[in-house]
Design a protein around this motif. Sequence first.
Motif, short mmCIF file in Angstrom:
data_model
loop_
_atom_site.label_atom_id
_atom_site.label_comp_id
_atom_site.label_asym_id
_atom_site.label_seq_id
_atom_site.Cartn_x
_atom_site.Cartn_y
_atom_site.Cartn_z
N SER A 155 0.83 -1.20 0.00
CA SER A 155 0.00 0.00 0.00
C SER A 155 0.86 1.25 0.00
N LYS A 156 1.92 1.24 0.79
CA LYS A 156 2.81 2.40 0.86
C LYS A 156 3.46 2.67 -0.49
N GLU A 157 3.90 1.62 -1.17
CA GLU A 157 4.59 1.79 -2.46
C GLU A 157 3.62 2.28 -3.53
N PHE A 158 2.41 1.73 -3.56
CA PHE A 158 1.43 2.19 -4.53
C PHE A 158 1.04 3.65 -4.25
N ALA A 189 -7.20 3.89 3.49
CA ALA A 189 -7.31 5.34 3.57
C ALA A 189 -6.21 6.06 2.80
N GLU A 190 -4.98 5.53 2.88
CA GLU A 190 -3.84 6.19 2.22
C GLU A 190 -3.99 6.13 0.70
N LEU A 191 -4.33 4.95 0.18
CA LEU A 191 -4.52 4.81 -1.26
C LEU A 191 -5.66 5.71 -1.75
N GLY A 192 -6.78 5.66 -1.02
CA GLY A 192 -7.93 6.46 -1.42
C GLY A 192 -7.63 7.95 -1.40
N ALA A 193 -6.89 8.40 -0.36
CA ALA A 193 -6.57 9.82 -0.25
C ALA A 193 -5.69 10.27 -1.41
#
Length: 596
Positions: A155-158, A189-193
């Motif tokens: 998730s962090k890398e994407f 949440a991170e991806l969506g944001a």
Amino acid sequence: MRAPAYIAPLTQLVKTSGHTSSYQSRYRGHHIVAQRSLNDPTAVVSEGAHPDEVQEPRSDEDVEVGSTPIPDQDNGVESGGTNDIRAESESTSQSVGLKLVDELAASSGNRGKGKKSRAQSGVIRAADARERLQLLVSKHGKGKALKKGLRTEASKEFTELIASCGRSGLYKLGLDAYEEAVRHIGMDAELGAAAFRAALSAKYFSTVKKIYESASQHGIRFPDNIYSIAVGGLVLCGRLEEGLAMKSKVESRGGKLELFGYNAIIEHHASKGDLRKVLDTLAEVEAVGHKVSHHTESLVLRAVFRTGLGLPGCLDWIEEHGFEVSRAALQAVLEESLSLNDRKGAAEVLELMRKHRKWARVRTYNAFIEHFAASSDIEGAMKTFKALAVANIVPTAQSYFLLALAAVNSGKRLGEVEDMFFQGASEGVQNTYFSYNTRAILAARAGEDVTPIYQEMYDEGFAPDDISFHHAFESMSLRPEKDMVTHALNLLSMMDRMGLIGSRRSMNALLKVLCRAGAAEQAVELYQSMVTKGVEEETMAPDFETYELALLACGNGKRMDLAVGVFRELEQRNIQPTVALYSTLVMVFSLPLLDG
């Protein structure tokens, strides 16, 4: 919390002034430029502000001024009759303008910063972004990340890739990365944001809605700053009601809109000259506990100015309420004075800057270059640009862009400006959003195909946006060659390939190219596509300028049948033609008679 002391007096001022909100800025479309600042939630949004020219962490006093629409005019050689009078008037105006540049130079205090512009950090080339996405899919796809317990890492890398694409203007690539991430590791949440920001910056409002709904279905709540970005972006793109609706949802869940979102709402009301709503919003800012920034104050001053109170009203407001005379406030009043061609008022503001030792910076000079560009005054723009060196202030890439805009509008000193730009590039003005756009408008004005420039811009991670294409179309419309139609339609195809949704403003500029060449069929086809797309995207919907250009294109192409079709379609859509539109139709039908 009590409202600030200046609310009541200003409210009284509105009641007693008797002014209506009739102000119309000459610099239309500021919300389109401002929306690009959504890439950085900490960026201060101002009219025409653009994050690509950030040289260092700045206060809100240092936001650069934006780009100016090219005036709708033919810059051919004038001679004889009323043109001689016009030329004399322009000469007098230029003389006054050049004296104003001397006032500007005296306000610089020789305190300029000697830093060269640097490229925006965190950008990524399109090819590198595609390669990175393929690697991430190969590494984490088909459940690999979930099986190995690496979902957080994936998730962090994407998310980092989506954010890099957003900073580089590669919005479609960023959203492609988001889709791949959701497909292989699910949403968080991170991806969506990150995707939320990219979609807002690209004005993909249907995608914004889908991401928001998907987050709600998964029980994901974004941080308040993300919703603030969404509210600000919607408002600055002309979707006030949608922005306010999202603000209400945030507040109903116990959240609080950040100052960025409130500033966008204030800017919207200020652009309409609605001081009452500006003051209501300002009171709300104080009530929720936000500290009013210099930038917020400058937006209020714009509203004061636009209600018809002008420079005296702004200066009275500053003096009466004992606020610090900030550079942001003076810059706002200066820009408003210049937008109304009030050079006397601008000179008074410069005097105040000297008095309070708020020395002119590059933004101040750029405001003057922009003013001269809008007036097609290359002499004033050139003198201002050269005054930067005297003041020991290094021009930014935006300075070169605005100078080029002045040359394009006037049709003069184009070669000299081009030489100056490439000399500046060799001395350290790096490739940025404005650098590529400078090359593009100069090439377009010379009758060249600018698609390769924008392709290079895209590949290097400084993707052209709607404003870029608007200026290119406007530059093309100043040339008489019918070859410009092919070049312009190539650019339109490029916008489609990039997934870029054009605005009414850029499409009207394209219509000018088609109108001048008499490309009636292409003009009507473009008009009809604006009607269709405008149902979902309000910023794409045609206006009366669109109708007029479509009709004129039919007249220039001697396609009276298409002109009648356009006019009847307006009646079928219950759009009441104006007197000006009827006049245009009469002129269209008289063109064959004049040619005959």
